[in-house]
Design a protein around this motif. Sequence first.
Motif, PDB file in Angstrom:
ATOM      1  N   ALA A   1       0.838  -1.209   0.000  1.00 32.79           N
ATOM      2  CA  ALA A   1       0.000   0.000   0.000  1.00 32.79           C
ATOM      3  C   ALA A   1       0.867   1.252   0.000  1.00 32.79           C
ATOM      4  O   ALA A   1       0.618   2.209  -0.739  1.00 32.79           O
ATOM      5  CB  ALA A   1      -0.942   0.001   1.213  1.00 32.79           C
ATOM      6  N   MET A   2       1.906   1.232   0.833  1.00 29.83           N
ATOM      7  CA  MET A   2       2.764   2.410   0.895  1.00 29.83           C
ATOM      8  C   MET A   2       3.808   2.425  -0.209  1.00 29.83           C
ATOM      9  O   MET A   2       4.295   3.486  -0.585  1.00 29.83           O
ATOM     10  CB  MET A   2       3.412   2.508   2.260  1.00 29.83           C
ATOM     11  CG  MET A   2       2.417   3.086   3.237  1.00 29.83           C
ATOM     12  SD  MET A   2       2.872   2.727   4.909  1.00 29.83           S
ATOM     13  CE  MET A   2       2.692   0.956   4.907  1.00 29.83           C
TER      14      MET A   2
ATOM     15  N   PHE B   1      -5.657  10.406  12.520  1.00 27.77           N
ATOM     16  CA  PHE B   1      -6.994  10.439  11.920  1.00 27.77           C
ATOM     17  C   PHE B   1      -7.504  11.885  11.819  1.00 27.77           C
ATOM     18  O   PHE B   1      -7.965  12.326  10.761  1.00 27.77           O
ATOM     19  CB  PHE B   1      -7.921   9.591  12.795  1.00 27.77           C
ATOM     20  CG  PHE B   1      -9.317   9.445  12.281  1.00 27.77           C
ATOM     21  CD1 PHE B   1      -9.606   8.597  11.220  1.00 27.77           C
ATOM     22  CD2 PHE B   1     -10.366  10.136  12.879  1.00 27.77           C
ATOM     23  CE1 PHE B   1     -10.908   8.454  10.750  1.00 27.77           C
ATOM     24  CE2 PHE B   1     -11.674   9.992  12.420  1.00 27.77           C
ATOM     25  CZ  PHE B   1     -11.941   9.151  11.356  1.00 27.77           C
ATOM     26  N   VAL B   2      -7.380  12.617  12.915  1.00 27.92           N
ATOM     27  CA  VAL B   2      -7.909  13.988  12.937  1.00 27.92           C
ATOM     28  C   VAL B   2      -7.087  14.922  12.055  1.00 27.92           C
ATOM     29  O   VAL B   2      -7.636  15.798  11.391  1.00 27.92           O
ATOM     30  CB  VAL B   2      -7.975  14.500  14.388  1.00 27.92           C
ATOM     31  CG1 VAL B   2      -8.456  15.931  14.420  1.00 27.92           C
ATOM     32  CG2 VAL B   2      -8.902  13.620  15.197  1.00 27.92           C
ATOM     33  N   PHE B   3      -5.768  14.723  12.030  1.00 30.44           N
ATOM     34  CA  PHE B   3      -4.934  15.533  11.141  1.00 30.44           C
ATOM     35  C   PHE B   3      -5.318  15.279   9.678  1.00 30.44           C
ATOM     36  O   PHE B   3      -5.328  16.202   8.869  1.00 30.44           O
ATOM     37  CB  PHE B   3      -3.446  15.223  11.364  1.00 30.44           C
ATOM     38  CG  PHE B   3      -2.801  16.043  12.441  1.00 30.44           C
ATOM     39  CD1 PHE B   3      -3.433  16.259  13.660  1.00 30.44           C
ATOM     40  CD2 PHE B   3      -1.551  16.621  12.248  1.00 30.44           C
ATOM     41  CE1 PHE B   3      -2.834  17.019  14.660  1.00 30.44           C
ATOM     42  CE2 PHE B   3      -0.939  17.384  13.244  1.00 30.44           C
ATOM     43  CZ  PHE B   3      -1.579  17.578  14.441  1.00 30.44           C
ATOM     44  N   ALA B   4      -5.630  14.032   9.348  1.00 28.52           N
ATOM     45  CA  ALA B   4      -6.053  13.730   7.976  1.00 28.52           C
ATOM     46  C   ALA B   4      -7.361  14.462   7.659  1.00 28.52           C
ATOM     47  O   ALA B   4      -7.537  14.995   6.559  1.00 28.52           O
ATOM     48  CB  ALA B   4      -6.224  12.225   7.789  1.00 28.52           C
ATOM     49  N   ILE B   5      -8.264  14.510   8.627  1.00 30.88           N
ATOM     50  CA  ILE B   5      -9.514  15.256   8.440  1.00 30.88           C
ATOM     51  C   ILE B   5      -9.220  16.733   8.206  1.00 30.88           C
ATOM     52  O   ILE B   5      -9.748  17.347   7.271  1.00 30.88           O
ATOM     53  CB  ILE B   5     -10.440  15.094   9.672  1.00 30.88           C
ATOM     54  CG1 ILE B   5     -10.949  13.649   9.747  1.00 30.88           C
ATOM     55  CG2 ILE B   5     -11.599  16.088   9.621  1.00 30.88           C
ATOM     56  CD1 ILE B   5     -11.845  13.375  10.945  1.00 30.88           C
TER      57      ILE B   5
ATOM     58  N   TYR C   1      -0.944   3.333   9.861  1.00 33.15           N
ATOM     59  CA  TYR C   1      -1.128   4.773   9.642  1.00 33.15           C
ATOM     60  C   TYR C   1      -1.774   5.024   8.283  1.00 33.15           C
ATOM     61  O   TYR C   1      -2.650   5.868   8.152  1.00 33.15           O
ATOM     62  CB  TYR C   1       0.211   5.504   9.760  1.00 33.15           C
ATOM     63  CG  TYR C   1       0.762   5.430  11.158  1.00 33.15           C
ATOM     64  CD1 TYR C   1       0.281   6.261  12.161  1.00 33.15           C
ATOM     65  CD2 TYR C   1       1.737   4.499  11.496  1.00 33.15           C
ATOM     66  CE1 TYR C   1       0.766   6.169  13.460  1.00 33.15           C
ATOM     67  CE2 TYR C   1       2.225   4.407  12.788  1.00 33.15           C
ATOM     68  CZ  TYR C   1       1.727   5.253  13.767  1.00 33.15           C
ATOM     69  OH  TYR C   1       2.195   5.155  15.043  1.00 33.15           O
ATOM     70  N   PHE C   2      -1.312   4.266   7.295  1.00 29.49           N
ATOM     71  CA  PHE C   2      -1.868   4.404   5.954  1.00 29.49           C
ATOM     72  C   PHE C   2      -3.394   4.293   5.984  1.00 29.49           C
ATOM     73  O   PHE C   2      -4.107   5.165   5.471  1.00 29.49           O
ATOM     74  CB  PHE C   2      -1.278   3.317   5.043  1.00 29.49           C
ATOM     75  CG  PHE C   2      -1.763   3.370   3.625  1.00 29.49           C
ATOM     76  CD1 PHE C   2      -1.112   4.150   2.688  1.00 29.49           C
ATOM     77  CD2 PHE C   2      -2.872   2.624   3.219  1.00 29.49           C
ATOM     78  CE1 PHE C   2      -1.549   4.202   1.378  1.00 29.49           C
ATOM     79  CE2 PHE C   2      -3.317   2.680   1.903  1.00 29.49           C
ATOM     80  CZ  PHE C   2      -2.657   3.462   0.981  1.00 29.49           C
ATOM     81  N   TRP C   3      -3.907   3.242   6.619  1.00 34.25           N
ATOM     82  CA  TRP C   3      -5.349   3.016   6.595  1.00 34.25           C
ATOM     83  C   TRP C   3      -6.105   3.985   7.502  1.00 34.25           C
ATOM     84  O   TRP C   3      -7.245   4.377   7.184  1.00 34.25           O
ATOM     85  CB  TRP C   3      -5.677   1.558   6.928  1.00 34.25           C
ATOM     86  CG  TRP C   3      -5.156   0.640   5.850  1.00 34.25           C
ATOM     87  CD1 TRP C   3      -4.142  -0.260   5.959  1.00 34.25           C
ATOM     88  CD2 TRP C   3      -5.591   0.596   4.479  1.00 34.25           C
ATOM     89  NE1 TRP C   3      -3.916  -0.876   4.741  1.00 34.25           N
ATOM     90  CE2 TRP C   3      -4.791  -0.377   3.817  1.00 34.25           C
ATOM     91  CE3 TRP C   3      -6.568   1.270   3.745  1.00 34.25           C
ATOM     92  CZ2 TRP C   3      -4.949  -0.686   2.468  1.00 34.25           C
ATOM     93  CZ3 TRP C   3      -6.723   0.964   2.394  1.00 34.25           C
ATOM     94  CH2 TRP C   3      -5.918   0.003   1.768  1.00 34.25           C
ATOM     95  N   VAL C   4      -5.464   4.396   8.593  1.00 32.97           N
ATOM     96  CA  VAL C   4      -6.089   5.410   9.453  1.00 32.97           C
ATOM     97  C   VAL C   4      -6.288   6.712   8.672  1.00 32.97           C
ATOM     98  O   VAL C   4      -7.342   7.358   8.749  1.00 32.97           O
ATOM     99  CB  VAL C   4      -5.228   5.652  10.717  1.00 32.97           C
ATOM    100  CG1 VAL C   4      -5.668   6.923  11.446  1.00 32.97           C
ATOM    101  CG2 VAL C   4      -5.309   4.452  11.661  1.00 32.97           C
TER     102      VAL C   4
END
Lengths: 203, 203, 203
Positions: free
Chosen positions: A117-118, B13-17, B65-68
């Motif tokens: 994935a990465m 998660f929140v940083f991605a948002i 981390y990728f999937w989060v």
Amino acid sequence: MDLLLLFDYIGTFVFAISGTLTAAEKRLDIFGATMIGFVTAIGGGTLRDMMLGDLPVAWMRTNNYFWVIIAGVVVTIIFKKIVIKLKHTIFLFDTIGIATFTLLGLKKALLFQIDPAMAILMGLSSAVVGGVIRDTLCNELPLIFHREIYATACIAGALIYLFLRHFAVPEIFCELATVITIIIIRIVVVKYNIALPRLIIKE
Amino acid sequence: MDLLLLFDYIGTFVFAISGTLTAAEKRLDIFGATMIGFVTAIGGGTLRDMMLGDLPVAWMRTNNYFWVIIAGVVVTIIFKKIVIKLKHTIFLFDTIGIATFTLLGLKKALLFQIDPAMAILMGLSSAVVGGVIRDTLCNELPLIFHREIYATACIAGALIYLFLRHFAVPEIFCELATVITIIIIRIVVVKYNIALPRLIIKE
Amino acid sequence: MDLLLLFDYIGTFVFAISGTLTAAEKRLDIFGATMIGFVTAIGGGTLRDMMLGDLPVAWMRTNNYFWVIIAGVVVTIIFKKIVIKLKHTIFLFDTIGIATFTLLGLKKALLFQIDPAMAILMGLSSAVVGGVIRDTLCNELPLIFHREIYATACIAGALIYLFLRHFAVPEIFCELATVITIIIIRIVVVKYNIALPRLIIKE
């Protein structure tokens, strides 16, 4: 193998041209244009190698890339009118470059035991980060984030590679399929002006 | 320990948002938004690991981390209106993320034998660099440089950690004190709209 | 040797001042100004070390640079009017810094067995990348790409170094010649307002 290296140099050369042209639009001086040519050509590979820990970064271990980039910049400066007229040819070579950079980034990440994935992400960033740095330095919103969906082509190509490799298809066919997939998708996308939906949030 | 890991994922998660929302304001396409979500979430940790030499960078050594991050981006795109309405909740989780990233960056730098003064800096940059890259790519003056003083909260938290550790306070209490300090300071700062003085130089 | 280290600290100090002044023009707050001071001072060396693989990056292995930068930022904030009036002195020290950073970057790259052509590039980027990041974060087109030709001075100085070293001139003279060349070229360039031609492409 040798073909892949040739494609790598072609991509580097064309990326240097694209950087120099963007710099010219911004009316930078010759030094600025050369620097933008450089970061466009080696930005993606540099970030990839710094993240993976393949140091010193690969392009610095031979002087071939250096001279290929200098050639791209000089050709653009001297023959700028001709270069601009050749935009269809440049587009084709640019696409070959993108496809090759994606494939090489993906393969190197897998070699470093990175999860597929990465590894796709590493392939993608090898192909696009140079252009992102170019646009950011030139004070523009990176083109790739809002205009053209070539990233989608890179991801599709990388998935094809992983899929074929999973079924033990010989390496050379995996690579060919990847490069051809990316080139075809990108040409179709540009020809029919396909774009990803914009993300619009009304508050 | 496990709680710290959970907080790390929440922060990611929140940083991605937050990256995806900023990208939406800039009317980027879905790919661009995903990329901004990624760099916001992993930018700080990536720079920290590249500077310390902990390579390949930590977030690439697992695919969690990728999937989060993908989850954060997808949730934002699908439920964008709800996400925006939840801004108080997001703010809280964002603060937890900042506190955790600061603590993890600080601890890792100390592990790499970095002098405490610069270990604080590594904690701080783990927390803020993702947002700085997000704003720079979106062609904005980075928010953190002129609006909100959450950096001050991070530095205070890091100092508390070093202070307690100096007096051999058990690790778990050092960590708790750090995270709580950062969260409280940031909430107070935002609630009372406290800002650092601007640096104005008249010529 | 010791003189080179002294020059290195002077350069770091002056680069921190220049970053802080740029931040002030952008009306950043004190934290933002400090951060810009930092990245201006250590940006070039950080990228160089990350690309070469000399990790953790050199400036983090001692706390001297940290405090020199803090001093530069604090002096600028407290004595801002005086600092601005001293611009000729700052210009001189800035030039010493550029010359020293170029020389140190070049020498380190050669130590890492990098080909001379790219070692020059490493010297150059040690000297200019801090300013490029400063301008990019402040949302400006990097000054060095369109205004002043100090890059040309750095390249000339680096060539002198390689030339003299090739003929086995003692190290101390190679270094002196490099630094003096860069300083003289830059002073002449600024005094007579020499600029590189802009790259203009009419379509």
